[in-house]
Design a protein around this motif. Structure first.
Motif, PDB file in Angstrom:
ATOM      1  N   SER A   1      43.643   3.036  28.621  1.00 29.63           N
ATOM      2  CA  SER A   1      42.613   2.020  28.349  1.00 29.63           C
ATOM      3  C   SER A   1      42.814   0.755  29.177  1.00 29.63           C
ATOM      4  O   SER A   1      41.837   0.076  29.527  1.00 29.63           O
ATOM      5  CB  SER A   1      42.606   1.678  26.855  1.00 29.63           C
ATOM      6  N   ALA A   2      44.079   0.437  29.504  1.00 30.66           N
ATOM      7  CA  ALA A   2      44.343  -0.781  30.272  1.00 30.66           C
ATOM      8  C   ALA A   2      43.817  -0.703  31.699  1.00 30.66           C
ATOM      9  O   ALA A   2      43.704  -1.731  32.374  1.00 30.66           O
ATOM     10  CB  ALA A   2      45.848  -1.067  30.290  1.00 30.66           C
ATOM     11  N   LEU A   3      43.498   0.515  32.164  1.00 31.41           N
ATOM     12  CA  LEU A   3      43.060   0.700  33.554  1.00 31.41           C
ATOM     13  C   LEU A   3      41.590   1.113  33.653  1.00 31.41           C
ATOM     14  O   LEU A   3      41.168   1.661  34.671  1.00 31.41           O
ATOM     15  CB  LEU A   3      43.948   1.738  34.246  1.00 31.41           C
ATOM     16  N   ARG A   4      40.820   0.863  32.624  1.00 28.78           N
ATOM     17  CA  ARG A   4      39.395   1.189  32.669  1.00 28.78           C
ATOM     18  C   ARG A   4      38.687   0.345  33.729  1.00 28.78           C
ATOM     19  O   ARG A   4      38.773  -0.891  33.728  1.00 28.78           O
ATOM     20  CB  ARG A   4      38.743   0.946  31.306  1.00 28.78           C
ATOM     21  N   ASN A   5      38.014   1.033  34.644  1.00 25.84           N
ATOM     22  CA  ASN A   5      37.251   0.387  35.722  1.00 25.84           C
ATOM     23  C   ASN A   5      38.094  -0.552  36.587  1.00 25.84           C
ATOM     24  O   ASN A   5      37.546  -1.457  37.234  1.00 25.84           O
ATOM     25  CB  ASN A   5      36.062  -0.394  35.146  1.00 25.84           C
ATOM     26  N   LYS A   6      39.398  -0.316  36.614  1.00 23.54           N
ATOM     27  CA  LYS A   6      40.259  -1.134  37.455  1.00 23.54           C
ATOM     28  C   LYS A   6      40.080  -0.752  38.926  1.00 23.54           C
ATOM     29  O   LYS A   6      39.797   0.402  39.248  1.00 23.54           O
ATOM     30  CB  LYS A   6      41.728  -0.961  37.054  1.00 23.54           C
TER      31      LYS A   6
ATOM     32  N   ALA B   1      35.395   4.721  34.003  1.00 16.81           N
ATOM     33  CA  ALA B   1      34.971   4.010  32.794  1.00 16.81           C
ATOM     34  C   ALA B   1      35.793   4.389  31.572  1.00 16.81           C
ATOM     35  O   ALA B   1      35.816   3.648  30.579  1.00 16.81           O
ATOM     36  CB  ALA B   1      33.490   4.291  32.534  1.00 16.81           C
ATOM     37  N   LEU B   2      36.477   5.531  31.614  1.00 20.73           N
ATOM     38  CA  LEU B   2      37.308   5.958  30.496  1.00 20.73           C
ATOM     39  C   LEU B   2      38.792   5.742  30.756  1.00 20.73           C
ATOM     40  O   LEU B   2      39.634   6.168  29.959  1.00 20.73           O
ATOM     41  CB  LEU B   2      37.049   7.446  30.195  1.00 20.73           C
ATOM     42  N   GLY B   3      39.116   5.108  31.876  1.00 23.94           N
ATOM     43  CA  GLY B   3      40.511   4.835  32.185  1.00 23.94           C
ATOM     44  C   GLY B   3      41.256   6.013  32.788  1.00 23.94           C
ATOM     45  O   GLY B   3      42.486   6.073  32.714  1.00 23.94           O
ATOM     46  N   ARG B   4      40.527   6.944  33.414  1.00 22.89           N
ATOM     47  CA  ARG B   4      41.167   8.095  34.075  1.00 22.89           C
ATOM     48  C   ARG B   4      41.339   7.823  35.565  1.00 22.89           C
ATOM     49  O   ARG B   4      40.541   7.093  36.165  1.00 22.89           O
ATOM     50  CB  ARG B   4      40.319   9.354  33.860  1.00 22.89           C
TER      51      ARG B   4
ATOM     52  N   HIS C   1      34.071   2.387  43.325  1.00 20.58           N
ATOM     53  CA  HIS C   1      35.217   3.269  43.569  1.00 20.58           C
ATOM     54  C   HIS C   1      35.234   4.571  42.770  1.00 20.58           C
ATOM     55  O   HIS C   1      35.771   5.557  43.258  1.00 20.58           O
ATOM     56  CB  HIS C   1      36.525   2.495  43.338  1.00 20.58           C
ATOM     57  N   PRO C   2      34.671   4.694  41.537  1.00 23.68           N
ATOM     58  CA  PRO C   2      34.747   5.993  40.859  1.00 23.68           C
ATOM     59  C   PRO C   2      33.891   7.086  41.502  1.00 23.68           C
ATOM     60  O   PRO C   2      34.245   8.263  41.455  1.00 23.68           O
ATOM     61  CB  PRO C   2      34.253   5.674  39.436  1.00 23.68           C
ATOM     62  N   ALA C   3      32.748   6.731  42.085  1.00 19.25           N
ATOM     63  CA  ALA C   3      31.824   7.730  42.630  1.00 19.25           C
ATOM     64  C   ALA C   3      32.068   8.036  44.100  1.00 19.25           C
ATOM     65  O   ALA C   3      31.714   9.121  44.577  1.00 19.25           O
ATOM     66  CB  ALA C   3      30.381   7.272  42.438  1.00 19.25           C
ATOM     67  N   LEU C   4      32.660   7.121  44.825  1.00 17.05           N
ATOM     68  CA  LEU C   4      32.784   7.286  46.269  1.00 17.05           C
ATOM     69  C   LEU C   4      33.756   8.391  46.703  1.00 17.05           C
ATOM     70  O   LEU C   4      33.401   9.210  47.559  1.00 17.05           O
ATOM     71  CB  LEU C   4      33.194   5.943  46.889  1.00 17.05           C
TER      72      LEU C   4
END
Length: 383
Positions: free
Chosen positions: A80-85, A104-107, A353-356
């Motif tokens: 959770s601490a790294l969500r959308n980091k 968005a889920l911190g993965r 960054h999540p989609a690229l």
């Protein structure tokens, strides 16, 4: 802890792929050293396009095989601490970086990209191979014998091809289809063709030598029958052959949609090659029709078929990404590239960054397959 700098992210990313680089270097070194003895495969290393395309494809193949050694985190683990980091953020517990940031889920986006290569590199080539066996087993007799058989099979192929591909693909993998008898029936029909292919392959060659024939045919029927029963869900004592419902639907959809196109290609090649002198010579020797098709026509059609197979795997990769984007991937939580892009696009205006990374992964794999197909087409024309 401070996040990694862009240069440190690049260096750590390259270092994380170390087993892939080692495997890739060994394969390229051996292939280039022995290219004169490797036929069509070896000749692709005489061109820059072929070498680059081969490198991209093998890179992702090795990444899929070695995913557990390349990925830094479990693709399903949520912190959770790294969500959308942003890229380079450090996990405070383990001290390891989220190289491409968190979703968005911190993965970990990097780990999900790496593990997502497995679904693509397994489903796309295998489904294409199955589609080719279906197309070959129907296209060879249609082109060789002609007549009513050719008319009926061509009509059925054109019927499937007349339907919009994406819509047909969408209909075949919707959850409602799983509740019907359609997937089981399609699996029972389509998955018998690989077994028939190898049976006819060996029978046509060794039918006059029973001892040799059964040496090959026995294991083929035993292993092929076991795998066939497991895949269609009738008997699988190991529990490792049967596919889950989502994967089976996607696999069947790829085979069903690709087979008619392969059929038309094989049929057209057969119509051309059956007029050649070496085919007439085999017929004069009294060879059976299936021997002529399997051992005279098919080997001489391998060039165009190999080229089309490379392109078709690329098309299938795009289709798998499209399905995942629509939420019809292997599973809702799967790290497959299409699903990851779909999840990342929801916040695309804020977090890129999540989609690229998965989008670039699809692009690089399809580019590699297209370059490889171009190189093989160029070399096959010289045969």
């Amino acid at each position: 802890m401070e996040a990694l700098t862009p240069l440190a992210i690049l260096a750590r990313t390259l270092a994380q792929f170390w087993p892939v680089w080692i495997g890739l270097a060994l394969i390229l070194a051996v292939s280039c050293a022995r290219r004169r003895r490797l036929g069509l495969y070896g000749r692709i290393f005489y061109t820059v396009i072929g070498t680059v395309g081969f490198t991209l494809v093998v890179f992702w193949a090795l990444t899929a095989i070695l995913a557990d050694h390349v990925a830094l985190f479990d693709p399903y683990a949520q912190i959770s601490a790294l969500r959308n980091k942003p890229p380079g953020s450090i996990d405070p517990a383990s001290g390891l970086p989220y190289l491409f940031g968190g979703d968005a889920l911190g993965r970990d986006v990097f780990s999900r990209m790496v593990w997502g290569s497995r679904s693509v590199m397994v489903i796309a080539p295998l489904a294409t191979l199955f589609a080719y066996m279906v197309g070959i087993m129907l296209g060879l007799p249609a082109g060789y014998f002609g007549g009513w058989l050719d008319t009926v099979l061509s009509f059925l192929a054109n019927l499937v091809l007349a339907f919009p591909v994406i819509l047909l693909f969408y209909l075949l993998v919707t959850p409602e289809i799983r509740q019907t008898a359609i997937p089981g029936t399609m699996a029972a029909v389509l998955f018998v063709f690989p077994v028939l292919f190898f049976v006819m392959f060996f029978w046509s060659r060794f039918r006059e030598r029973p001892e040799t024939l059964w040496f090959y045919l026995g294991p083929t029927l035993l292993v092929g029958g076991f795998v066939y029963l497991g895949v269609i869900g009738v008997w699988d004592p190991t529990g490792r052959i049967a596919m889950d419902a989502n994967t089976l639907n996607i696999f069947l959809a790829v085979v069903f949609i690709s087979s008619p196109t392969v059929f038309r290609i094989v049929r057209g090649l057969t119509l051309d090659i059956k007029t050649r002198d070496y085919v007439a010579a085999a017929q004069t020797r009294g060879e059976s029709p299936w021997y002529v098709m399997m051992w005279e026509i098919l080997p001489n059609a391998r060039g165009p078929l190999i080229v089309d197979a490379c392109l078709r795997i690329g098309y299938t990769t795009i289709l798998l990404g499209t399905l995942g984007f629509f939420g019809l991937g292997v599973s809702p939580e799967s790290p497959d590239w299409g699903s990851t892009i779909n999840e990342g696009r929801k916040l695309l205006r804020v977090y890129v960054h999540p989609a690229l990374p998965p989008a670039l992964a699809i692009m690089s794999l399809v580019l590699g397959l297209n370059l490889l197909a171009d190189a093989m087409r160029e070399q096959s024309l010289r045969d």
